[in-house]
Enzyme design. Structure first.
Site, PDB file in Angstrom:
ATOM      1  N   LYS A 132       0.435  -0.666  -0.247  1.00 29.75           N
ATOM      2  CA  LYS A 132       0.440   0.003   0.181  1.00 29.75           C
ATOM      3  C   LYS A 132       0.794   1.022  -0.584  1.00 29.75           C
ATOM      4  O   LYS A 132       0.822   2.075  -1.031  1.00 29.75           O
ATOM      5  CB  LYS A 132      -0.664  -0.079   1.051  1.00 29.75           C
ATOM      6  CG  LYS A 132      -2.302  -0.664   1.005  1.00 29.75           C
ATOM      7  CD  LYS A 132      -3.117   0.136   0.294  1.00 29.75           C
ATOM      8  CE  LYS A 132      -4.354  -0.654   0.313  1.00 29.75           C
ATOM      9  NZ  LYS A 132      -4.706  -2.081   0.351  1.00 29.75           N
ATOM     10  N   LYS A 215      -3.844 -12.406  -8.110  1.00 29.73           N
ATOM     11  CA  LYS A 215      -4.955 -12.845  -7.944  1.00 29.73           C
ATOM     12  C   LYS A 215      -5.756 -12.043  -8.134  1.00 29.73           C
ATOM     13  O   LYS A 215      -5.281 -10.268  -8.333  1.00 29.73           O
ATOM     14  CB  LYS A 215      -4.600 -12.820  -6.469  1.00 29.73           C
ATOM     15  CG  LYS A 215      -4.312 -11.551  -4.956  1.00 29.73           C
ATOM     16  CD  LYS A 215      -4.782 -11.226  -4.328  1.00 29.73           C
ATOM     17  CE  LYS A 215      -4.892 -10.204  -3.440  1.00 29.73           C
ATOM     18  NZ  LYS A 215      -5.812  -9.653  -2.601  1.00 29.73           N
ATOM     19  N   LYS A 218      -9.813  -6.146  -6.412  1.00 30.22           N
ATOM     20  CA  LYS A 218     -10.683  -4.448  -6.920  1.00 30.22           C
ATOM     21  C   LYS A 218      -9.444  -3.835  -7.487  1.00 30.22           C
ATOM     22  O   LYS A 218      -9.937  -3.073  -8.389  1.00 30.22           O
ATOM     23  CB  LYS A 218     -11.439  -4.313  -5.153  1.00 30.22           C
ATOM     24  CG  LYS A 218     -12.128  -5.200  -4.780  1.00 30.22           C
ATOM     25  CD  LYS A 218     -13.532  -4.752  -3.489  1.00 30.22           C
ATOM     26  CE  LYS A 218     -14.010  -6.162  -3.135  1.00 30.22           C
ATOM     27  NZ  LYS A 218     -14.032  -5.540  -1.447  1.00 30.22           N
TER      28      LYS A 218
HETATM   29  P1  TYM Z   1     -10.644  -8.414   1.811  1.00 28.75           P
HETATM   30  O1  TYM Z   1     -11.841  -7.339   1.845  1.00 28.75           O
HETATM   31  O2  TYM Z   1      -9.625  -7.589   0.979  1.00 28.75           O
HETATM   32  O3  TYM Z   1     -10.884  -9.894   1.402  1.00 28.75           O
HETATM   33  C1  TYM Z   1     -11.452 -10.215   2.020  1.00 28.75           C
HETATM   34  C2  TYM Z   1     -11.845 -11.994   2.096  1.00 28.75           C
HETATM   35  O4  TYM Z   1     -11.358 -11.803   0.402  1.00 28.75           O
HETATM   36  C3  TYM Z   1     -10.407 -13.210   0.463  1.00 28.75           C
HETATM   37  N1  TYM Z   1      -9.621 -12.429  -1.214  1.00 28.75           N
HETATM   38  C4  TYM Z   1      -9.458 -13.815  -1.677  1.00 28.75           C
HETATM   39  N2  TYM Z   1      -9.102 -14.734  -1.279  1.00 28.75           N
HETATM   40  C5  TYM Z   1      -8.622 -15.767  -2.411  1.00 28.75           C
HETATM   41  N3  TYM Z   1      -8.500 -15.299  -4.380  1.00 28.75           N
HETATM   42  C6  TYM Z   1      -8.677 -14.265  -3.834  1.00 28.75           C
HETATM   43  N4  TYM Z   1      -8.360 -13.617  -5.424  1.00 28.75           N
HETATM   44  C7  TYM Z   1      -8.946 -12.970  -3.120  1.00 28.75           C
HETATM   45  N5  TYM Z   1      -9.287 -11.947  -2.731  1.00 28.75           N
HETATM   46  C8  TYM Z   1      -9.755 -11.416  -1.445  1.00 28.75           C
HETATM   47  C9  TYM Z   1      -9.342 -12.374   1.852  1.00 28.75           C
HETATM   48  O5  TYM Z   1      -8.042 -12.769   1.774  1.00 28.75           O
HETATM   49  C10 TYM Z   1     -10.435 -12.703   2.820  1.00 28.75           C
HETATM   50  O6  TYM Z   1     -10.495 -13.316   4.201  1.00 28.75           O
HETATM   51  N6  TYM Z   1      -8.094  -7.140   6.360  1.00 28.75           N
HETATM   52  C11 TYM Z   1      -9.284  -8.358   5.541  1.00 28.75           C
HETATM   53  C12 TYM Z   1     -10.792  -7.493   6.187  1.00 28.75           C
HETATM   54  C13 TYM Z   1     -10.940  -7.982   7.572  1.00 28.75           C
HETATM   55  C14 TYM Z   1     -10.387  -8.974   8.099  1.00 28.75           C
HETATM   56  C15 TYM Z   1      -9.997  -9.058   9.827  1.00 28.75           C
HETATM   57  C16 TYM Z   1     -10.608 -10.565   7.497  1.00 28.75           C
HETATM   58  C17 TYM Z   1     -10.164  -7.147   8.637  1.00 28.75           C
HETATM   59  N7  TYM Z   1     -10.298  -7.574   9.869  1.00 28.75           N
HETATM   60  C18 TYM Z   1     -10.953 -10.131  10.340  1.00 28.75           C
HETATM   61  C19 TYM Z   1     -10.680 -11.949   8.925  1.00 28.75           C
HETATM   62  C20 TYM Z   1     -10.818 -11.710  10.063  1.00 28.75           C
HETATM   63  C21 TYM Z   1      -8.854  -7.941   3.932  1.00 28.75           C
HETATM   64  O7  TYM Z   1      -8.861  -6.622   3.667  1.00 28.75           O
HETATM   65  O8  TYM Z   1      -9.597  -8.821   3.915  1.00 28.75           O
END
Ligand code: TYM
Length: 350
Positions: A132, A215, A218
């Site tokens: 980031k 991967k 967004k």
């Molecule tokens: P975020 O919003 O980026 O993604 C949400 C979930 O989707 C999964 N994910 C993927 N899995 C497989 N392939 C992909 N291409 C892919 N893109 C996204 C992510 O691994 C995630 O599980 N920091 C976290 C949000 C969060 C969170 C938490 C998660 C905040 N607090 C506590 C678990 C526990 C995030 O940015 O996910």
């Protein structure tokens, strides 16, 4: 574990209740736009699969999405969209708690307290922070640095045992485990559970994008969204990067082709996958045919979710009720943890 049944004495802390019944599950998704297939197969699918056997909390991480300064209107709309997508994908608010992160202020106190035990060096070393900071050098804010402690607060406030996430969250989970361990050691208590990243004993998943490498994400602009219009899905899949095809039997697939197969394995039947694997192996593969099949299978798979999404979005009263109910349950759970954390740390009335 839910603190229900067993009393576990620890050195200086009041007795701690532990469950012998159910594991606690928590996970969340940032409100940065519609959910895509990576979110679904990496996380949401498991939320739905786990909800009946566990005490589940699934939330929308709107605070986490502030690190990139979204405009207020789109942030608000995104929270609602994801809420609807959770429900459309099959999370049942009668069995799982669904809430919005900013509806639970207790998280923020725990975040502050955990920040006192998180070190600059370890936070600045995380891959997500470095990425980031590279992508938005004009906005390397403190929230970005402490992103993993907010995430740890999300998880530890419910003392989650399992956290269903995709591969990209592995490092954050490792930090949460470290913070939990550090807290327990520092205060000589057996208080926080060390949560495990979870995918039913399988490797955590990484769903690739359609642009040949990396991967689906967004910010990468290579997504197929869960509630996307079928025509658009078709168009995106047909445009996916391919190559001239294999020239030798049984050759290793280049990344762009392997990526198509990963998607195929996620949405198509084993027979379909085997058919195209065989074509690949004997060098007769026609990418046009594979893409058509892949698009059709994604559309068949996402259409019922899309229909439920369009339906549930209209029901504002219902959404408000589910959110209020979820917030109440999440706050009760978080407040109970926070009370004990304050006590452990010596934050008590005279
Ligand atoms: P975020 O919003 O980026 O993604 C949400 C979930 O989707 C999964 N994910 C993927 N899995 C497989 N392939 C992909 N291409 C892919 N893109 C996204 C992510 O691994 C995630 O599980 N920091 C976290 C949000 C969060 C969170 C938490 C998660 C905040 N607090 C506590 C678990 C526990 C995030 O940015 O996910």
């Amino acid at each position: 574990m839910i603190r229900l049944a067993l009393l576990i004495p620890s050195k200086r802390v009041p007795l701690r209740l532990k469950s012998i019944e159910m594991d606690t599950v928590l996970s969340g998704i940032r409100s940065t736009g519609h959910l895509h297939l990576g979110n679904y197969f990496g996380a949401l699918r498991n939320f739905v699969r786990m909800q009946h056997e566990n005490r589940c909390f699934f939330f929308i991480a709107d605070y986490h999405s502030l690190t990139t300064h979204p405009d207020p209107k789109s942030l608000h709309a995104n929270v609602k969209d994801i809420f609807c997508e959770y429900l459309a994908a099959g999370i049942d608010p009668e069995v799982a708690t669904i809430y919005v992160q900013s509806d639970v202020p207790e998280t923020l106190e725990l975040y502050l307290l955990l920040n006192m035990h998180a070190y600059m060096g370890e936070l600045a070393k995380t891959t997500s922070f470095k990425e980031k900071a590279r992508k938005q050098p004009e906005n390397v804010n403190a929230g970005l640095l402490t992103y993993p402690t907010l995430m740890a607060a999300d998880i530890l406030q419910h003392n989650a045992d399992k956290v269903p996430v995709g591969k990209d969250q592995e490092q954050h989970l490792e930090l949460t485990r470290r913070f939990a361990r550090r807290f327990n050691n520092l205060y000589e208590v057996n208080f926080f559970t060390e949560p495990k990243p979870y995918n039913f004993d399988q490797e955590l998943i990484k769903i690739p994008g359609l642009d040949g490498s990396g991967k689906m994400g967004k910010s990468e602009g290579n997504c197929i969204f869960l509630c996307e219009e079928p025509k658009l899905i078709q168009k995106k899949v047909m445009k996916a990067l391919t190559d001239v095809g294999p020239t030798e039997p049984n050759s290793v697939k280049p990344e762009s082709i392997e990526n198509l197969f990963v998607l195929l394995k996620s949405v198509s039947s084993p027979d379909t996958v085997a058919y195209f694997e065989e074509q690949w192996d004997n060098c007769s593969i026609r990418y046009g045919e594979l893409k058509k099949q892949l698009a059709a299978d994604i559309i068949a798979f996402t259409t019922p979710i899309r229909e439920r999404y369009l339906d549930v979005c209209k029901n504002e009263d219902y959404l408000r009720k589910v959110a209020a109910n979820g917030a109440e349950k999440a706050r009760a759970s978080a407040a109970a943890t926070l009370r004990e954390v304050r006590h452990i740390m010596g934050i008590r009335p005279f």
